[in-house]
Design a protein around this motif. Structure first.
Motif, PDB file in Angstrom:
ATOM      1  N   UNK A   1     -22.060 -11.967 -46.252  1.00 46.15           N
ATOM      2  CA  UNK A   1     -23.466 -11.571 -46.199  1.00 46.15           C
ATOM      3  C   UNK A   1     -23.535 -10.097 -46.596  1.00 46.15           C
ATOM      4  N   UNK A   2     -24.452  -9.751 -47.490  1.00 48.10           N
ATOM      5  CA  UNK A   2     -24.614  -8.371 -47.948  1.00 48.10           C
ATOM      6  C   UNK A   2     -25.976  -7.855 -47.493  1.00 48.10           C
ATOM      7  N   UNK A   3     -25.986  -6.659 -46.915  1.00 55.94           N
ATOM      8  CA  UNK A   3     -27.199  -6.079 -46.334  1.00 55.94           C
ATOM      9  C   UNK A   3     -27.416  -4.686 -46.906  1.00 55.94           C
ATOM     10  N   UNK A   4     -28.598  -4.444 -47.481  1.00 56.25           N
ATOM     11  CA  UNK A   4     -28.904  -3.093 -47.949  1.00 56.25           C
ATOM     12  C   UNK A   4     -29.274  -2.225 -46.755  1.00 56.25           C
ATOM     13  N   UNK A   5     -28.662  -1.053 -46.686  1.00 59.12           N
ATOM     14  CA  UNK A   5     -28.940  -0.094 -45.606  1.00 59.12           C
ATOM     15  C   UNK A   5     -29.777   1.036 -46.195  1.00 59.12           C
ATOM     16  N   UNK A   6     -31.087   0.875 -46.087  1.00 61.24           N
ATOM     17  CA  UNK A   6     -32.064   1.772 -46.702  1.00 61.24           C
ATOM     18  C   UNK A   6     -31.802   3.233 -46.340  1.00 61.24           C
TER      19      UNK A   6
ATOM     20  N   UNK B   1     -32.836  -5.388 -47.133  1.00 66.42           N
ATOM     21  CA  UNK B   1     -32.646  -6.647 -47.839  1.00 66.42           C
ATOM     22  C   UNK B   1     -31.337  -7.300 -47.434  1.00 66.42           C
ATOM     23  N   UNK B   2     -31.236  -8.597 -47.678  1.00 66.59           N
ATOM     24  CA  UNK B   2     -30.037  -9.328 -47.279  1.00 66.59           C
ATOM     25  C   UNK B   2     -29.854 -10.525 -48.204  1.00 66.59           C
ATOM     26  N   UNK B   3     -28.597 -10.842 -48.526  1.00 70.33           N
ATOM     27  CA  UNK B   3     -28.311 -12.006 -49.357  1.00 70.33           C
ATOM     28  C   UNK B   3     -26.950 -12.575 -48.997  1.00 70.33           C
ATOM     29  N   UNK B   4     -26.741 -13.801 -49.415  1.00 69.15           N
ATOM     30  CA  UNK B   4     -25.492 -14.513 -49.173  1.00 69.15           C
ATOM     31  C   UNK B   4     -24.753 -14.679 -50.496  1.00 69.15           C
ATOM     32  N   UNK B   5     -23.441 -14.450 -50.486  1.00 65.76           N
ATOM     33  CA  UNK B   5     -22.606 -14.634 -51.663  1.00 65.76           C
ATOM     34  C   UNK B   5     -21.748 -15.882 -51.447  1.00 65.76           C
ATOM     35  N   UNK B   6     -22.063 -16.990 -52.119  1.00 66.05           N
ATOM     36  CA  UNK B   6     -21.309 -18.229 -51.904  1.00 66.05           C
ATOM     37  C   UNK B   6     -19.876 -18.167 -52.435  1.00 66.05           C
ATOM     38  N   UNK B   7     -19.604 -17.206 -53.300  1.00 68.28           N
ATOM     39  CA  UNK B   7     -18.268 -17.099 -53.877  1.00 68.28           C
ATOM     40  C   UNK B   7     -17.245 -16.654 -52.822  1.00 68.28           C
TER      41      UNK B   7
END
Length: 175
Positions: A120-125, A110-116
């Motif tokens: 970029x945050x990526x889950x490493x399964x 999974x991946x998401x962006x933190x506008x604060x």
């Protein structure tokens, strides 16, 4: 069926099915160009859809088994988690080409962006962690341990926290 369904929210009905690559998984929207980006797990591509025509206008080759995908409004790039090579591909939507691959933990999902903070945050399964990418340096600036087999991740703009779904632990980590 290797399609993306277009749903009319007023009627909750499918108004079109768009053929994409094999094994479509995750999807994101680029508000700058108005296109939809879909990861195609078995094709190792990202399909680019023009919603004005409901047609695929490009197929972008990325790493093996692309999963999560996110848009970064600060730099306008698309980030794709590639499970096979343990990388994140960075796509420039103005050229529809991969401009960089960033090494992360095992089996990014999974991946998401933190506008604060702009990260970029990526889950490493496979690593039980989250890789933190600073787009200004195109590098991993931190690795955060979470539960077993992290998959989904999202940012909450109200409290500034990230939530990580840990499939193997049956828990949610809060960052």
């Amino acid at each position: 069926s290797n399609t993306v369904s277009v749903i009319n929210p007023s009627t909750n009905t499918v108004i079109a099915n768009i053929s994409v690559g094999n094994g479509p998984n995750y999807i994101t929207y680029d508000p700058k160009n108005g296109y939809i980006y879909v990861t195609d797990w078995d094709s190792n591509t990202v399909s680019v859809i023009d919603p004005a025509t409901n047609k695929v206008i490009a197929n972008i080759s990325v790493g093996l088994n692309p999963m999560g995908i996110a848009y970064d409004p600060q730099n306008g790039y698309i980030y794709v988690a590639n499970a096979g090579p343990h990388t994140v591909s960075v796509i420039d939507p103005t050229t529809n080409k991969v401009i960089l691959n960033i090494s992360v933990g095992s089996y990014p999902w999974g991946i998401t962006y933190d506008p604060q903070n702009g990260y970029i945050y990526v889950t490493d399964w496979g690593s039980g962690s989250v890789s933190v990418i600073d787009p200004s340096t195109n590098s991993v600036v931190a690795t955060i341990p979470v539960g077993e087999y992290p998959q989904g991740i999202t940012y909450d703009p109200k409290n500034g926290y990230l939530y990580v779904a840990n499939f193997g632990s049956n828990t949610v980590s809060v960052i």
